[in-house]
Design a protein around this motif. Structure first.
Motif, short mmCIF file in Angstrom:
data_model
loop_
_atom_site.label_atom_id
_atom_site.label_comp_id
_atom_site.label_asym_id
_atom_site.label_seq_id
_atom_site.Cartn_x
_atom_site.Cartn_y
_atom_site.Cartn_z
N ALA A 218 0.85 -1.20 0.00
CA ALA A 218 0.00 0.00 0.00
C ALA A 218 0.88 1.24 0.00
CB ALA A 218 -0.92 -0.01 1.21
N PHE A 219 1.91 1.26 0.84
CA PHE A 219 2.82 2.42 0.87
C PHE A 219 3.51 2.60 -0.48
CE2 PHE A 219 3.42 1.16 5.57
CZ PHE A 219 2.27 1.81 5.92
N ASP A 220 3.97 1.48 -1.04
CA ASP A 220 4.69 1.56 -2.31
C ASP A 220 3.78 2.10 -3.41
OD1 ASP A 220 7.04 1.01 -3.97
OD2 ASP A 220 5.77 -0.49 -4.92
N ILE A 221 2.56 1.60 -3.49
CA ILE A 221 1.63 2.07 -4.53
C ILE A 221 1.31 3.54 -4.31
CG2 ILE A 221 -0.75 1.87 -5.38
CD1 ILE A 221 -0.53 -1.13 -5.13
N LEU A 222 1.04 3.91 -3.06
CA LEU A 222 0.72 5.32 -2.78
C LEU A 222 1.92 6.21 -3.12
CD1 LEU A 222 -1.27 4.94 0.56
CD2 LEU A 222 -2.17 5.67 -1.66
N GLU A 237 6.69 11.00 9.99
CA GLU A 237 6.97 11.11 11.43
C GLU A 237 8.40 10.66 11.71
OE1 GLU A 237 2.64 10.23 13.41
OE2 GLU A 237 3.78 8.51 12.68
N ASP A 238 9.05 11.39 12.63
CA ASP A 238 10.42 11.05 13.03
C ASP A 238 10.55 11.17 14.54
OD1 ASP A 238 13.06 10.31 12.34
OD2 ASP A 238 13.73 12.36 12.70
N PRO A 239 10.69 10.07 15.28
CA PRO A 239 10.85 8.70 14.81
C PRO A 239 9.58 8.17 14.15
CG PRO A 239 10.45 8.72 17.18
CD PRO A 239 10.63 10.14 16.76
N GLY A 240 9.76 7.17 13.31
CA GLY A 240 8.64 6.60 12.60
C GLY A 240 8.92 5.18 12.16
N TYR A 241 8.11 4.72 11.18
CA TYR A 241 8.25 3.36 10.69
C TYR A 241 9.16 3.38 9.46
CZ TYR A 241 6.79 -1.21 8.83
OH TYR A 241 6.77 -2.51 8.35
N PRO A 242 10.42 2.98 9.60
CA PRO A 242 11.38 3.16 8.51
C PRO A 242 10.97 2.57 7.15
CG PRO A 242 12.54 2.64 10.53
CD PRO A 242 11.08 2.45 10.81
N PRO A 243 10.33 1.39 7.09
CA PRO A 243 10.00 0.85 5.76
C PRO A 243 8.99 1.70 4.99
CG PRO A 243 10.06 -0.91 7.38
CD PRO A 243 10.11 0.38 8.15
N MET A 244 8.15 2.45 5.71
CA MET A 244 7.22 3.34 5.03
C MET A 244 8.01 4.48 4.37
SD MET A 244 4.43 5.90 6.52
CE MET A 244 2.71 5.78 6.07
N ARG A 245 8.95 5.01 5.13
CA ARG A 245 9.84 6.04 4.61
C ARG A 245 10.59 5.52 3.37
NH1 ARG A 245 14.54 5.89 8.52
NH2 ARG A 245 13.01 6.62 10.01
N ALA A 246 11.01 4.25 3.44
CA ALA A 246 11.75 3.65 2.32
C ALA A 246 10.94 3.69 1.03
CB ALA A 246 12.13 2.20 2.65
N ALA A 247 9.63 3.42 1.14
CA ALA A 247 8.79 3.42 -0.06
C ALA A 247 8.83 4.79 -0.73
CB ALA A 247 7.36 3.03 0.29
N TYR A 340 -6.53 5.73 3.86
CA TYR A 340 -6.46 4.95 5.10
C TYR A 340 -5.85 3.58 4.79
CZ TYR A 340 -8.31 2.32 9.11
OH TYR A 340 -8.44 1.53 10.23
N VAL A 341 -4.75 3.25 5.45
CA VAL A 341 -4.06 1.98 5.19
C VAL A 341 -4.24 1.03 6.36
CG1 VAL A 341 -1.82 0.89 4.79
CG2 VAL A 341 -2.32 3.09 3.72
N GLY A 342 -4.69 -0.17 6.07
CA GLY A 342 -4.84 -1.20 7.10
C GLY A 342 -4.13 -2.47 6.68
N THR A 343 -4.02 -3.40 7.59
CA THR A 343 -3.29 -4.64 7.28
C THR A 343 -3.86 -5.82 8.05
OG1 THR A 343 -1.13 -5.71 7.40
CG2 THR A 343 -1.60 -4.09 9.10
N PHE A 344 -3.70 -7.00 7.47
CA PHE A 344 -4.06 -8.22 8.20
C PHE A 344 -2.84 -8.87 8.84
CE2 PHE A 344 -7.54 -7.77 5.13
CZ PHE A 344 -8.59 -7.72 6.04
N SER A 345 -1.70 -8.17 8.79
CA SER A 345 -0.47 -8.74 9.36
C SER A 345 -0.54 -8.80 10.88
CB SER A 345 0.74 -7.90 8.95
OG SER A 345 0.96 -8.02 7.57
N LYS A 346 -1.21 -7.85 11.50
CA LYS A 346 -1.24 -7.82 12.96
C LYS A 346 -2.45 -8.60 13.49
CE LYS A 346 2.25 -5.10 12.70
NZ LYS A 346 2.43 -5.45 11.26
N CYS A 347 -3.62 -8.38 12.90
CA CYS A 347 -4.81 -9.03 13.45
C CYS A 347 -4.97 -10.45 12.95
CB CYS A 347 -6.05 -8.19 13.17
SG CYS A 347 -6.41 -7.99 11.43
N MET A 348 -4.22 -10.84 11.91
CA MET A 348 -4.20 -12.24 11.48
C MET A 348 -2.75 -12.70 11.44
SD MET A 348 -7.37 -12.53 8.72
CE MET A 348 -7.27 -14.33 8.55
#
Lengths: 499, 499
Positions: A218-222, A237-247, A340-348
């Protein structure tokens, strides 16, 4: 002299000494040997260890070593002498290599974007250059955030649902999915719309949902659709989630780090040129704070003023334990401004590689085109299975169970931090998710404590790796997705000793 | 007057008349209605059909229509009058819309790359603006190439293998995959190396393999890593596979179409500036020809001369029926120059979304970084299942079965073309895969025949959509992945009538 050194000793000298387990996963044996020969660590005439010894040294199968030796021989880098063994070839015989392009020439064939060290750093931030010594067998305590304990997952149910969906697939005639169909299996988009309507009060239609290969896609496509290389300014955001920044780095955006405090992203720090703002309002990563109502409204106002869009990353918003529930930024009123970005990685499970974007209609055809161009669509069986899993109520049931488990873990961590670490650490309020962050009360560098813990087989991240720029605060991040109550007690005892 | 027209009549006027089935899949009902109101096709004051009627018209559930009406009402575009129905709101009341940004302003928020019509055309080339009239129930004969009949797939075996792998997953402790681990499940990379070693004589190590979400993601990753926007010149076959071209267009490469004849890509037509050459040597798409030995060696020579790399797309190389087997371009001697792309979409199922690149080691870390950035890795269960499926010999078994089925279909098509169409069509030699192409002997435009066939529920592509530039030849493409022998006879009878 190196050429007479015993076989293993030769390798010990030629190669750095990573733990056995990591050798194979890092580079291939072939690649490691080739590099060592080419840069002279293995000198001409040296005898390589026998295949069996080599296999032990690298922690791989003998077969793998045999193939590596053969390939090196094909390339003229080693020579096999009947009955005697394998030797590094004299330099003048390395004709193939001599003609081969230099590393520099090879790098020139690549888009330089992918050679930027900050990109690799952002994507590899989970990992330490020096891995924990524990083998998989003895195990270690892993407090890294975003790690999920798959052992809590209802595999038996999932297996039943999956088998049923495979039977349905079998009966379907072959068709091409339409470009819009590639947005995601329709029943899954319906299930997502219903699920986030209930759990996050995000009101949307199935046609507002694009199914992606996890939040990362989702981050990459956006990033690719919203950012024009060298032009678009993106606030993160800094600090933040580095892989999102990578995209966004990979997409060539101008990435601007924005500081975060106990109320979330500091809106006043946004530059006027901002066109995209990335934010985790419900549970900041890694600080764990929720964005205050004042900040939320200030952010929406600022975005409108600058004509910017907002990407709301709500990766673990399903797990709310206490505190006043705050609406997602993507409410009915902001339909056209918020992705709005969501994921099934955490809840599943992260292994499913499923996530989604709820996007404004004005951007949907470009996003759909990008999804088609990137990989057409996510695997059908996984989509069908997850759709059914949600529609049958299993997700709600699983989330309810996890919420109880996680709440107890969070409470225990906060309790121990308050009782045993009051002088040194101040836990930040964390009402959601799967991790708690604690600020250092002293100005003590915590990176060393984190490294010492690794030696006791405890993975516990200090703050600095979450910063894009210079770290402005010291602290520790306690992820509890994969550590049970007993593990939490053990881990925090080890931390006590390490501090 | 439009405002007094009956409800359905109002819609028939306001909307184009696609077949029922396609309405829902195209745009959302909400989006279609909104667009029609905003551009004046539905004039202020018009009464919308009742929800039930609307649902019938669009071929969606009543619920969907109800939500669309509510959303339009929230946005002030329609008004609900108690007991009377729903009406298009007067223009002056559309306050929310009036303030909304124009399409132009919204497009300015997007990377213009994704608004290029040639990108959408390349990705949507499978589809016709006017879809076949046949519903899923009555069925149609689908000769589009690359379509696979999933009904031949051994679902029962796959289900068993998958269930067993799910049990294995259950027992695993949670770990983060290493960046290299994200290249693909190691046993799958081993299975791929073995499989293509046997079926395609491509010798490689598991560490040379990157697992991707189908061939399309392989193209996208290669495009992003090998092409620098606005700089890199990429040669592609023309006619060729449009979605591959799309990946390079989206990456901002300078795409140069290169003509193809009965011997494959015309190497002499490559510009000196070329840096990447994309080619299907074993079974050109869509012409079906194999690249001659002379052309192959000329291509390798030209690539070396220009310092260019080659992307070899071997999408259906497993299915060889006759002719002299030619080595893949990616042989042992060209390890450093050729990227070999394969897929499980043809030999297993497209729904799996699994493919791979065999890449030179010098590019592997950049490719791995890109894969991590794009979506970390492919879904674990799918990877484990396919690995086991291959290792247990089921893939070989399935390919052998398909090869027999497909050979008979190809033979029948060639036979009928020779006997009944000799005056008009000349089938091109096709020793591999799942489609045959036939050149027109007359200069007759075949697009119209293709469109007429659609009305008889037969999907049969004419050449022009495979060209990037102006079509330089006329012909038809007979895909036989999803049409059985009876279907082939019927379809070719329909073609006889249409010509």
């Amino acid at each position: 002299m190196a050429r007479d050194a015993g076989a293993n000793q030769l390798f010990e000298i030629a190669f750095e000494q990573p733990s056995k387990g990591s050798r194979r996963s890092a580079d291939s044996v072939y690649e490691q040997l080739r590099a060592a020969i080419l840069d002279g660590r293995l000198v001409a005439g040296s005898k390589l260890p026998a295949e069996r010894q080599s296999a032990l040294f690298f922690g791989v199968s003998r077969n793998t070593v045999a193939r590596a030796y053969t390939r090196l021989a094909t390339e003229g880098l080693v020579q096999s002498r009947q009955g005697s063994g394998t030797y590094v070839a004299p330099k003048k015989k390395r004709s193939l290599r001599e003609r081969a392009p230099s590393r520099q020439a090879l790098d020139a064939r690549l888009n330089a974007q992918w050679l930027r060290p900050e990109l690799a750093q952002s994507l590899n931030f989970w990992h330490d250059s020096q891995p924990a010594k524990a083998s998989k067998e003895t195990g270690f305590l892993d407090f890294r955030p975003a790690l999920v304990d798959s052992r809590l997952f209802p595999f038996e149910i999932f297996r039943r649902v999956s088998a049923k969906q495979l039977r349905r697939m079998e009966l379907k005639p072959p068709v091409f999915k339409s470009p819009q169909g590639n947005r995601g299996h329709y029943p899954l988009r319906e299930a997502i719309a219903t699920h986030i309507g209930i759990s996050r009060a995000v009101v949307c239609e199935p046609d507002d949902v694009l199914v992606t290969a996890g939040a990362q896609q989702a981050f990459d496509i956006l990033a690719r659709v919203l950012a024009t290389p060298g032009v678009t300014t993106v606030a993160i955001e800094d600090p933040g989630y580095p892989p999102m920044r990578a995209a966004f780095l990979a997409a060539g955006a101008k990435v601007v780090p924005i500081p975060v405090d106990a109320e979330g992203l500091i809106v006043d720090a946004l530059p006027a040129s901002v066109q995209v703002v990335c934010v985790c309002p419900s549970h900041q990563f890694p600080l764990g704070v929720s964005m205050s109502a004042q900040r939320r409204s200030a952010l929406l106002k600022a975005a409108r003023k600058h004509g910017a869009v907002i990407i709301e990353d709500d990766y673990d918003g399903e797990f709310r334990y206490d505190g006043t529930p705050l609406q997602a930024l993507r409410s009915n009123a902001t339909v056209d401004d918020v992705f709005y970005v969501g994921t099934f990685s955490k809840c599943m499970l992260p292994a499913l590689r499923l996530g989604f974007v709820v996007a404004p209609q004005w951007a949907m055809s470009a996003l759909t085109l990008a999804k088609n161009c990137l990989d057409w669509h996510c695997p059908t069986l996984t989509q069908m299975t997850v759709a059914r899993f949600i529609a049958d109520g299993y997700l709600t049931q699983h989330v309810r169970k996890l919420r109880d488990v996680y709440r107890k873990r969070r409470d225990l961590i906060e309790e121990i931090l308050h009782s045993d670490f009051a002088d040194e650490l101040s836990p930040m309020p964390s009402h959601y998710g799967m991790h708690v962050a604690a600020l250092s009360n002293t100005s003590k560098r915590l990176k060393r404590a984190s490294l010492r813990l690794l030696e006791s087989n405890v993975h516990l991240h200090s703050f600095e790796r979450y910063f894009f720029g210079e770290p402005t605060s010291e602290g520790l991040v306690f992820g509890y997705g994969a550590v049970d109550l007993k593990g939490i007690e053990q881990g925090l005892k080890a931390l006590r000793r390490a501090l």
